[in-house]
Motif scaffolding. Structure first.
Motif, PDB file in Angstrom:
ATOM      1  N   LYS A  20       2.404   4.792 -10.085  1.00  0.00           N
ATOM      2  CA  LYS A  20       2.398   4.208  -8.830  1.00  0.00           C
ATOM      3  C   LYS A  20       2.035   2.806  -8.914  1.00  0.00           C
ATOM      4  CE  LYS A  20       0.779   8.130  -6.305  1.00  0.00           C
ATOM      5  NZ  LYS A  20      -0.104   8.594  -5.255  1.00  0.00           N
ATOM      6  N   PHE A  21       0.927   2.532  -9.728  1.00  0.00           N
ATOM      7  CA  PHE A  21       0.552   1.025  -9.829  1.00  0.00           C
ATOM      8  C   PHE A  21       1.664  -0.171 -10.550  1.00  0.00           C
ATOM      9  CE2 PHE A  21      -3.725   2.882  -9.165  1.00  0.00           C
ATOM     10  CZ  PHE A  21      -3.994   2.072  -8.378  1.00  0.00           C
ATOM     11  N   GLU A  22       2.373   0.817 -11.541  1.00  0.00           N
ATOM     12  CA  GLU A  22       3.490  -0.184 -11.980  1.00  0.00           C
ATOM     13  C   GLU A  22       4.527  -0.285 -10.874  1.00  0.00           C
ATOM     14  OE1 GLU A  22       4.917   2.232 -15.473  1.00  0.00           O
ATOM     15  OE2 GLU A  22       2.994   1.815 -16.589  1.00  0.00           O
ATOM     16  N   ARG A  23       4.768   0.339 -10.046  1.00  0.00           N
ATOM     17  CA  ARG A  23       5.449   0.142  -9.007  1.00  0.00           C
ATOM     18  C   ARG A  23       5.089  -1.290  -8.042  1.00  0.00           C
ATOM     19  NH1 ARG A  23       6.869   5.304  -5.673  1.00  0.00           N
ATOM     20  NH2 ARG A  23       5.765   6.510  -7.154  1.00  0.00           N
ATOM     21  N   GLY A  24       3.812  -1.679  -8.301  1.00  0.00           N
ATOM     22  CA  GLY A  24       3.595  -2.681  -7.677  1.00  0.00           C
ATOM     23  C   GLY A  24       2.718  -2.926  -6.434  1.00  0.00           C
ATOM     24  N   PHE A  25       1.852  -1.402  -6.204  1.00  0.00           N
ATOM     25  CA  PHE A  25       1.097  -1.355  -5.073  1.00  0.00           C
ATOM     26  C   PHE A  25      -0.145  -1.913  -5.547  1.00  0.00           C
ATOM     27  CE2 PHE A  25       4.115   2.297  -4.721  1.00  0.00           C
ATOM     28  CZ  PHE A  25       4.602   1.922  -3.488  1.00  0.00           C
ATOM     29  N   ASP A  26      -0.696  -2.481  -4.530  1.00  0.00           N
ATOM     30  CA  ASP A  26      -2.038  -3.163  -4.390  1.00  0.00           C
ATOM     31  C   ASP A  26      -3.064  -2.091  -4.304  1.00  0.00           C
ATOM     32  OD1 ASP A  26      -1.597  -5.889  -4.859  1.00  0.00           O
ATOM     33  OD2 ASP A  26      -0.629  -5.584  -2.949  1.00  0.00           O
ATOM     34  N   VAL A  55       0.854  -1.283  -0.035  1.00  0.00           N
ATOM     35  CA  VAL A  55      -0.072   0.035   0.013  1.00  0.00           C
ATOM     36  C   VAL A  55       0.784   1.252  -0.028  1.00  0.00           C
ATOM     37  CG1 VAL A  55      -1.873   1.288   1.178  1.00  0.00           C
ATOM     38  CG2 VAL A  55      -1.812  -1.010   1.365  1.00  0.00           C
ATOM     39  N   GLN A  56       0.609   2.267  -0.927  1.00  0.00           N
ATOM     40  CA  GLN A  56       1.232   3.545  -0.743  1.00  0.00           C
ATOM     41  C   GLN A  56       0.220   4.432  -0.220  1.00  0.00           C
ATOM     42  OE1 GLN A  56       1.345   6.387  -3.725  1.00  0.00           O
ATOM     43  NE2 GLN A  56       3.661   6.162  -3.792  1.00  0.00           N
ATOM     44  N   VAL A  57       0.809   5.454   0.710  1.00  0.00           N
ATOM     45  CA  VAL A  57       0.198   6.503   1.238  1.00  0.00           C
ATOM     46  C   VAL A  57       0.838   7.626   0.916  1.00  0.00           C
ATOM     47  CG1 VAL A  57      -0.904   7.572   3.195  1.00  0.00           C
ATOM     48  CG2 VAL A  57      -0.413   5.163   3.515  1.00  0.00           C
ATOM     49  N   GLN A  58       0.370   8.490   0.114  1.00  0.00           N
ATOM     50  CA  GLN A  58       0.692   9.849  -0.496  1.00  0.00           C
ATOM     51  C   GLN A  58       0.211  11.276   0.414  1.00  0.00           C
ATOM     52  OE1 GLN A  58      -0.049  11.112  -4.342  1.00  0.00           O
ATOM     53  NE2 GLN A  58       0.129  13.170  -3.497  1.00  0.00           N
ATOM     54  N   PHE A  59       1.162  11.747   0.931  1.00  0.00           N
ATOM     55  CA  PHE A  59       0.343  12.940   1.644  1.00  0.00           C
ATOM     56  C   PHE A  59       1.113  14.102   1.731  1.00  0.00           C
ATOM     57  CE2 PHE A  59       2.665  12.105   5.817  1.00  0.00           C
ATOM     58  CZ  PHE A  59       2.997  10.843   5.695  1.00  0.00           C
ATOM     59  N   VAL A  60       0.592  15.143   2.239  1.00  0.00           N
ATOM     60  CA  VAL A  60       1.277  16.530   2.450  1.00  0.00           C
ATOM     61  C   VAL A  60       1.658  17.142   0.836  1.00  0.00           C
ATOM     62  CG1 VAL A  60       2.889  18.063   3.173  1.00  0.00           C
ATOM     63  CG2 VAL A  60       2.335  16.063   4.464  1.00  0.00           C
ATOM     64  N   SER A  61       2.329  16.540   0.173  1.00  0.00           N
ATOM     65  CA  SER A  61       2.608  16.743  -1.459  1.00  0.00           C
ATOM     66  C   SER A  61       2.386  18.418  -1.596  1.00  0.00           C
ATOM     67  CB  SER A  61       1.585  16.045  -2.114  1.00  0.00           C
ATOM     68  OG  SER A  61       1.937  14.724  -1.800  1.00  0.00           O
ATOM     69  N   ALA A  62       2.733  19.357  -0.509  1.00  0.00           N
ATOM     70  CA  ALA A  62       2.566  20.798  -0.939  1.00  0.00           C
ATOM     71  C   ALA A  62       3.323  21.194  -1.789  1.00  0.00           C
ATOM     72  CB  ALA A  62       2.593  21.555   0.560  1.00  0.00           C
ATOM     73  N   ASN A  63       2.955  22.276  -2.815  1.00  0.00           N
ATOM     74  CA  ASN A  63       3.977  22.967  -3.958  1.00  0.00           C
ATOM     75  C   ASN A  63       5.113  23.413  -3.006  1.00  0.00           C
ATOM     76  OD1 ASN A  63       1.721  22.173  -5.471  1.00  0.00           O
ATOM     77  ND2 ASN A  63       1.053  24.245  -5.404  1.00  0.00           N
ATOM     78  N   PRO A  64       6.474  23.214  -3.424  1.00  0.00           N
ATOM     79  CA  PRO A  64       7.541  23.821  -3.013  1.00  0.00           C
ATOM     80  C   PRO A  64       7.569  25.540  -3.312  1.00  0.00           C
ATOM     81  CG  PRO A  64       8.133  22.720  -4.719  1.00  0.00           C
ATOM     82  CD  PRO A  64       6.643  22.634  -4.668  1.00  0.00           C
TER      83      PRO A  64
END
Length: 555
Positions: free
Chosen positions: A323-329, A121-130
């Motif tokens: 992301k999915f190509e990296r193998g995350f379900d 599982v991948q959790v992507q968060f914050v990801s604010a613009n720099p």
RNA sequence: GCGCCCGUAGCCGAGUGGAUAAGGCGUCAGCCUCCGAAGCUGAAGAUCGCUGGUUCGAUUCCAGCCGGGCGCGCCA
């Protein structure tokens, strides 16, 4: 414990069928639940009610047959039939004592499970613009994303935490322009500050910093080149500060993923070409549109504008497919609730790439209202003035901030009062829970001083059968439900489940503490109670760590 | 107008379709010669927004309405 009861019910149902008491051996979807009221036992099942249709028999009758077929067990004190056909199980005290040894032996791993089956599982968060510092809203998203990651990992998922850096040319160019113009102004030139540029004071600081580094020659450069230098410098500096802020907020990412890299590697172009070949992207009015509508979106969306530039959406499609190509379900994004209109679009991308839309989940975090003593803190985006995450961390501290951010469900708005968050009393829940940990540490040290125990970290419970007080059994029951609470939190992606659990455990402990002495004249009883409170201490610590909050030995 | 989210005591809020709807704040009344009072005990306070529906059973699921938030760019 629940599974044990489930087994007892299964066996009884089978035996009742064998004896001819029940006409069918079919076992329906039934629940083993912990009743709200103690009078209804420790566990309860709706087996009889949900079996009524299958057995063609009144629920109460089914319950009677089932109960008469339950084998005697040392764990079960008594079984009752109640209400419309509930079967209630009352367990003996002996049934609960093994929980203590379980906690002591598993220690930091107590509460973890294999619930997630190592699913990636991948959790992507914050990801604010720099392009500027993190603010309160980012703080709540950060606390939620980080905790969800911790909880999923503890519940047996293979988790990766990721930050998506929106460093594509266009935004960064605006940032560069902002710094460039400030530079010129600071050099005494009378230039109007463009409206679409970043107005915060931090831009002026960056302008000073770059001037110091590059020297006055920078001002003489040709504009396009100068902006480019400013852009690179500013983005790197801001990203560095974002990393530092997150670090002091107790958050570490496994990966920082650059949006620009999707362009550099040609992925964005490739994805658009692929979609075009499947006729999912078409041309209209000189622009390229993705047919998101056939996947349930309100209308089709532009991926390449008629001026030839790609939209933000284009790189987002490429990113999620990558992301999915990296193998995350499963891929989980944590967004501000104001972005909810974007979900359908990304779902469309995910489906177009051949994945199930359920494999993509979005956690929408509602806004934070920043207050000070009950009054809203004025934040002017126009002037670029706002309270940064760093300000908050300096003022109230990491633990209080994180605990408050996670104190309630993220689909409610949150009032964050700076005065309240600073208070060190019962108005502030973080201290209520941390106090349990410190208090127990105090007791254990006292016991060690008096040579009742040689070490404050016992490996095994002693004289557990002496724990007979209802408050003691109740505490053990709460401790035993930690694992299922972690699983529930993982299943629902709601970290506040852990918050609520910790408050319940803390309250039960404080009540026990005020009513009973842990260290008594009876040395066996004392050892039994020390075993118990040590377990409370460990579970409090494990729970707090899922939320990213420390468990202090002293306060 | 369309879409998504929310509506539980004076306030904030928890609640996998189950039996008597947590907890906190605030109010009132109590508890430290005793392991940490950043704590505890007790009292008062709720037609779970409204109306229907599904179900043996609805705060929970469905529909409609009312109230609040957010979103509906060839912005990010």
């Amino acid at each position: 414990m629940k599974n044990t009861i489930r087994e007892i019910v299964f066996n009884a149902a089978k035996s009742a069928f064998d004896k001819g008491l029940l006409p069918s051996d079919e076992i329906p979807q039934m629940e083993i639940e912990t009743p709200k009221h103690k009078a209804h036992g420790d566990f309860s099942t709706n087996f009889a009610m949900v079996s009524a249709a299958i057995q063609k028999m009144a629920p109460k009758k089914i319950a009677e047959h089932l109960v008469s077929s339950i084998e005697a067990s040392e764990l079960v004190e008594k079984v009752e039939i109640a209400g419309p056909g509930f079967i209630n199980f009352f367990l003996t005290n002996d049934a609960w004592y093994p929980v203590i040894d379980d906690i002591l032996s598993k220690d930091v791993a107590y509460g973890s499970s294999n619930f997630g089956n190592k699913k990636k599982v991948q959790v992507q968060f914050v990801s604010a613009n720099p392009t500027g510092p993190l603010h309160v809203g980012h703080g709540r998203g950060a606390a939620v994303g980080d905790s969800v990651g911790n909880i999923l990992s503890f519940a047996g998922f293979d988790v990766q935490k990721e930050y998506y850096i929106n460093d594509s040319g266009r935004q960064i160019r605006t940032l560069g322009t902002s710094v460039w113009v400030r530079l010129q102004q600071q050099d005494g030139r009378d230039i109007l500050f463009p409206d679409d540029c970043y107005k915060g004071n931090y831009i002026k600081d960056i302008a000073k910093a770059i001037l110091e580094k590059e020297g006055p020659d920078l001002l003489q450069k040709e504009e396009k080149h100068g902006i480019e230098i400013c852009a690179r410098f500013a983005a790197a500096k801001i990203l560095e500060e974002i990393k530092q802020d997150l670090n002091s907020f107790g958050i570490e990412f496994d990966q920082w993923f650059s949006e620009q890299s999707l362009y550099d590697s040609g992925r964005v172009d490739k994805v658009i070409a692929d979609l075009k070949s499947k006729d999912l992207v078409f041309e209209k009015d000189g622009a390229q549109w993705f047919r998101t509508e056939i996947f349930g979106d309100e209308k089709d969306r532009v991926v390449v504008r008629n001026n030839g530039l790609t939209t933000y959406f284009a790189s987002d499609i490429a990113y999620h497919i990558e992301k999915f190509e990296r193998g995350f379900d499963t891929v989980i994004d944590v967004w501000g609730a104001d972005h909810h209109g974007y979900i359908k679009r990304i779902e469309a991308s995910v489906e177009a790439s051949g994945k199930q839309k359920e494999q993509f989940q979005v956690i929408l975090v509602r806004l934070v209202n920043l207050l000070r003593g009950g009054k809203p803190v004025q934040m002017s985006t126009r002037a670029g003035e706002f309270v940064t995450l760093k300000n908050i961390l300096n003022e109230v501290g990491k633990d209080a901030a994180r605990f408050l951010f996670l104190s309630r469900s993220y689909d409610s708005g949150l009032d964050f009062d700076l005065e309240l968050a600073k208070q060190k009393n019962s108005d502030n829940p973080v201290y209520y829970v941390q106090y349990v940990h410190a208090r127990i540490t105090g007791i254990l040290l006292k016991a060690q001083e008096r040579e009742i125990i040689s070490h404050i970290d016992l490996k095994q419970g002693e004289y557990l059968e002496l724990l007979q007080e209802p408050e003691e059994i109740n505490l053990i029951k709460i401790l035993s439900s930690f694992t299922e609470n972690v699983e529930k939190s993982a299943k629902t992606l709601h970290p506040h489940v852990i918050f609520t659990y910790l408050m319940t455990l803390a309250s039960a402990f404080h009540g026990y503490y005020n009513k009973h002495k842990v260290i008594t004249h009876d040395s066996n009883l004392t050892q039994a109670r020390l075993s118990l409170v040590l377990c409370v201490k460990k579970v409090i610590r494990n729970g707090l760590s899922l939320l990213g909050v420390s468990a202090p030995e002293r306060m």
